[in-house]
Enzyme design. Structure first.
Site, PDB file in Angstrom:
ATOM      1  N   ASP A 235     -47.627  18.379 -32.173  1.00  0.00           N
ATOM      2  CA  ASP A 235     -46.887  18.782 -33.369  1.00  0.00           C
ATOM      3  C   ASP A 235     -46.175  17.648 -34.102  1.00  0.00           C
ATOM      4  O   ASP A 235     -46.752  16.964 -34.920  1.00  0.00           O
ATOM      5  CB  ASP A 235     -45.903  19.901 -33.022  1.00  0.00           C
ATOM      6  CG  ASP A 235     -46.606  21.164 -32.545  1.00  0.00           C
ATOM      7  OD1 ASP A 235     -47.800  21.063 -32.219  1.00  0.00           O
ATOM      8  OD2 ASP A 235     -45.991  22.232 -32.505  1.00  0.00           O
TER       9      ASP A 235
ATOM     10  N   GLU B   8     -40.039  26.848 -22.208  1.00  0.00           N
ATOM     11  CA  GLU B   8     -41.050  26.107 -22.972  1.00  0.00           C
ATOM     12  C   GLU B   8     -40.925  24.608 -22.734  1.00  0.00           C
ATOM     13  O   GLU B   8     -41.902  23.902 -22.543  1.00  0.00           O
ATOM     14  CB  GLU B   8     -40.896  26.425 -24.459  1.00  0.00           C
ATOM     15  CG  GLU B   8     -41.956  25.810 -25.343  1.00  0.00           C
ATOM     16  CD  GLU B   8     -41.774  26.186 -26.797  1.00  0.00           C
ATOM     17  OE1 GLU B   8     -42.680  25.870 -27.592  1.00  0.00           O
ATOM     18  OE2 GLU B   8     -40.732  26.782 -27.159  1.00  0.00           O
TER      19      GLU B   8
END
Length: 869
Positions: A617, A839
């Protein structure tokens, strides 16, 4: 002059005339000479060819070599000589009518052919590849996996592996509990519910699952078990137990709702509810395309039931079942004046509904905590069953599978024998169970956009059997995540993992592309913002499915069964197409280089334009995206892919030579160093048009924050240490005897770079973008946080280098022990503190961050604990 035949081999051929094409012997793609940068016409004056003779003995390159690289870039931009002045005086000539007609006809034919070609190219994006499917058995052909908890996006639900499956599921509420000024009715896994804890504690992905859900004042336990028989996947039963969270709430109320819903496209679907007694709280008979005839019973097995209601209606869509329930809720007067209850309305249909046949039936049971109900599903095709799967029979059946789960877990991972205590082993079992309990079955079509399409078009409808990264936040399939998921799943149940990979590869289109995010079906689509729905046909994702296959190769090589041979043979055409697609779309300007597509050079509101396709990302790449970029991680992925393709080709008696040659070229450390070793930073780096002197700034009081560049970007290495810098280590490409391996290992444990007491951070503290926001709304993501998938790759690589000959073996072992210990302890500590795997983890405190539960690749901690690489 010589030109390379392909961007990823060392083969060469004679130069062709200007603007001719070079036919790639490897990937069968026609590529323009312009794509080869320095190998254009003007490069005849000087050859630029990377060879061993130009490299230093230490594996790096000299300043002369760097000058050659810079000169190659300059030559690639040379536009050639100016035109020659050809102005002459010509007398007018008459044009023959026949020639004129032939010219017009030729133009018409060319125009028609052109538009036909465009039409053909528009359809390539959503045309399946012409190759046999890898999934050769599905649905009822695999009855033992037909029914399952294949709805990971809800707290508890079941469905079959059928496109128009009957679905069932649980909702509940506690009277007096509200959320956003509404009754706190639980259904979808949602972080906004802020549950203290939920997740599977036991799940084998075949027969049994036990889950604990902790709400504000009650604790629910959902247990599920199957029994094979008949023609439609057999029977199953669920037990739902409600207990008080504390003694203070003992005797309070809770309301459970269990529903059955038909898919709107189920042509033969029928539901007939039957009202029950205080013991048998309700039942129904039904017919469905997916399961034939069936019966379902709701039974009170323990505790006091205060009242029970039913809703028989038509739902507003499978993604709006909760809204349909809200629409059917009423307030009823109890026996006493102050005794009011919230219950379902019974039959509820629109006045203009001609048939008034329900496709959604909900049974509500409100009890005095603690209490327990059981849901018994029975297939009409199961004739000679030993009895109803309820009560003691259900307990006995469940205990058999639970004991098998515990036994199998120890056989696979040996945690007890490694000295882990009972609580630590239970956490590892929960991590595995949540991973495979998060496997779902989805059916539908993606939205895709090809190079020749003006607007998004639907992909073909297809099934997907896949694990999900997070039940609460990402309850859908992700190509990048799935390869990591199956590193664990394949160690637990190889057959299920092969089935998952087969479903993914069957989503490949004509060009060899697989959409990186699968949003199939109305439930999945309802949870995704519009900006992420459309998948673009030039955008890749790391080929991590190959990582799973690579991890299986030892088993394949040891003993290749007939079924394995058949599976790999079916898989081969798609593997080859995928490999060629990467080489045909993600190549770089120089031979042996690769570049992720999908970066936006116009993204002025981003500090560093995102590279979503890489999976990392907002990890810092070159600040100004251009075709000059060289992405180190993608080159490493393609090195892994080349070696794997060669290995599989040998196993199934295909020609491995071209893949072997590619692997030898890409794994050549001298070539790798020449393209990616930065002498300024003394490490492996990306390359591109870059400036570190940038910031996000609001140019006026009312304007959005925009990127401001304070100096001129230059073509250079992106000298920021982070995960990308260590990819040659992570994917075990550095030669064990390389001097650079020692430097990379030393860098790995430097506190100012990636090393922390909790694992490796994603970006070094001395990076200019460390922990900086990418936009005014987007917090840092891969800019410092600790990610378990990358730490797993690091630990696995250290284990490898500590077990092969080489001068750095002891150092690798020392770092391996420390890093493994840091990661395990922190993940376990945070699970104890919060009840979740996360996460990612904070690099300063070790605290879990991002979405939770994230029992996708964070569950790889099980393999770290078991040293199962």
């Amino acid at each position: 002059m010589l030109v390379p035949v392909c961007c990823y081999t060392s083969e060469y051929t004679s130069i062709l005339p200007r603007k001719a094409g070079v036919h790639c012997k490897q990937c069968s793609l026609l590529r323009s000479l312009a794509e080869f940068g320095p190998y254009g016409e003007m490069a005849r004056q000087r050859r630029f060819r990377l060879s061993a003779g130009q490299l230093t003995s230490g594996g790096g390159h000299t300043h002369h070599d760097l000058a050659l690289l810079d000169e190659a870039h300059a030559l690639s931009r040379f536009e050639g000589p100016s035109r020659v002045d050809r102005r002459r005086n010509h007398s007018p000539r008459r044009i023959c009518p026949a020639i004129l007609y032939m010219s017009v006809a030729g133009l018409v034919i060319v125009a028609v052919a052109y538009f036909l070609y465009l039409g053909y190219m528009e359809t390539r994006i959503n045309t399946p590849i012409s190759a046999p499917k890898v999934v050769v058995q599905s649905g009822l052909e695999v009855p033992e996996r037909y029914w399952g908890t294949y709805r990971p996006g809800v707290y508890f639900g079941t469905r079959t592996r059928h496109p128009t499956s009957l679905v069932t599921g649980l909702m509940w509420f506690v009277p007096g509990h509200f959320q956003n000024n509404m009754l706190a009715l639980r259904h979808w896994c949602d972080q906004a519910d802020d549950l203290p804890k939920y997740g599977w504690e036991i799940h084998d992905c075949r027969n049994v699952g036990v889950q604990k859900i902790v709400d504000k004042s009650v604790v629910l336990q959902t247990s599920f078990v199957k029994r094979l028989g008949g023609q439609h996947g057999g029977d199953w039963s669920a037990r739902i137990t409600v207990s008080p969270k504390s003694k203070r709430y003992e005797g309070g109320q809770a309301s459970l709702m269990y529903y059955v819903a038909l898919d709107p496209e189920d042509a033969s679907g029928v539901l007939q509810p039957i009202f029950g007694t205080s013991q048998s709280l309700g039942s129904l008979r039904g017919i469905s395309d997916s399961v034939g005839g069936f019966r379902l019973h709701v039974v009170n097995t323990s505790g006091v039931v205060l009242h029970h209601h039913v809703l028989s209606t038509k739902h507003m869509g499978l993604h709006m079942l909760k809204e349909s329930v809200f629409k059917g809720l009423r307030v009823f007067q109890g026996k006493n004046e102050n005794d009011k209850m919230i219950g379902l309305a019974g039959e509820m249909f629109d006045h203009d509904d001609p048939d008034r046949e329900p496709n959604f039936v909900v049974y509500q049971v409100t009890g005095k905590v603690p209490f327990e109900i059981e849901i018994i599903y029975e297939s009409d095709s199961y004739i000679k069953r030993p009895g109803m799967l309820m009560g003691e029979a259900l307990t006995e059946e469940m205990n058999v599978f639970i004991n098998k789960f515990h036994q199998k877990f120890e056989e696979k991972f040996s945690l007890e024998s490694k000295g882990f205590n009972g609580e630590e082993v239970a956490i590892a079992k929960a991590a595995l169970s949540n991973m495979i309990g998060g496997v779902g079955y989805f059916y539908g079509s993606s939205k895709v956009l090809g190079e020749y399409n003006n607007d998004p078009v639907p992909y073909w409808k297809a099934p997907l059997f896949s694990a999900v990264p997070s039940r609460s936040f990402f309850p859908r399939g992700f190509l990048w995540d799935e390869g990591f998921h199956n590193l664990l799943i394949s160690k637990w149940d190889r057959e299920i993992s092969l089935d998952i990979l087969a479903h993914w590869f069957d989503l490949m289109n004509w060009d060899g592309w697989i959409p990186r995010e699968q949003i199939l079906g109305v439930e999945a689509r309802a949870r995704v913002p519009d900006e992420f729905v459309v998948q673009r046909g030039k955008n890749a994702n790391p080929p991590t499915l190959l990582l799973t296959l690579h991890s299986m190769m030892a088993g394949f090589k040891k003993e290749l069964s007939d079924s394995d041979y058949e599976y790999l043979s079916h898989l081969w055409p798609r593997l080859r197409a995928w490999y060629y697609w990467f080489n045909g779309t993600q190549y770089g300007d120089l031979p042996g280089t690769y570049r992720w597509r999908g970066r936006d050079p116009r993204a002025v509101r981003e500090l560093n334009p995102k590279t979503l396709t890489s999976g990392l990302d907002d990890y810092p790449r070159a600040s100004h995206p251009t075709s000059d970029e060289r992405h180190l991680d993608l080159r490493c992925w393609m090195t892994l892919a080349s070696g794997l393709m060669a290995d599989i080709a040998k196993l199934i008696e295909k020609d491995p030579n071209k893949f072997d040659e590619s692997y030898k070229y890409l794994s050549n450390n001298n070539v790798l160093d020449a393209l990616h070793w930065s002498y300024a930073a003394n490490g492996y780096m990306d390359f591109g048009l870059h400036s570190d002197n940038i910031e996000l700034k609001r140019l006026s009081e009312k304007s959005d924050m925009k990127r401001v560049v304070h100096d001129t970007p230059k073509l250079k290495f992106v000298d920021s240490f982070g995960y990308v810098s260590f990819f040659p280590l992570f994917l075990q490409i550095i030669d064990p005897y390389s001097a650079k391996l020692g430097k990379v290992l030393e860098d790995l444990r430097q506190p100012d770079l990636l090393w922390t007491s909790y694992g490796l951070r994603s970006l070094a503290k001395n990076s200019p973008i460390y922990n900086k926001r990418n936009t005014e709304h987007d917090p840092p993501y891969w800019r410092g946080a600790i990610w378990i998938n990358m730490n797993y790759l690091a630990i696995r690589a250290l284990h490898y280098y500590s077990n092969v000959d080489g001068p750095h073996r002891d150092l690798a072992k020392e770092i391996y022990i420390s890093l493994r210990d840091n990661v395990m302890k922190n993940v376990i500590r945070e699970y104890k503190r919060t009840g979740y795997l996360w996460e990612h983890y904070n690099d300063k405190t070790g605290r879990g961050e991002g979405c939770r539960p994230f029992t996708g690749w964070s569950a790889l901690v099980v393999l770290v604990m078991g040293e199962t690489f």
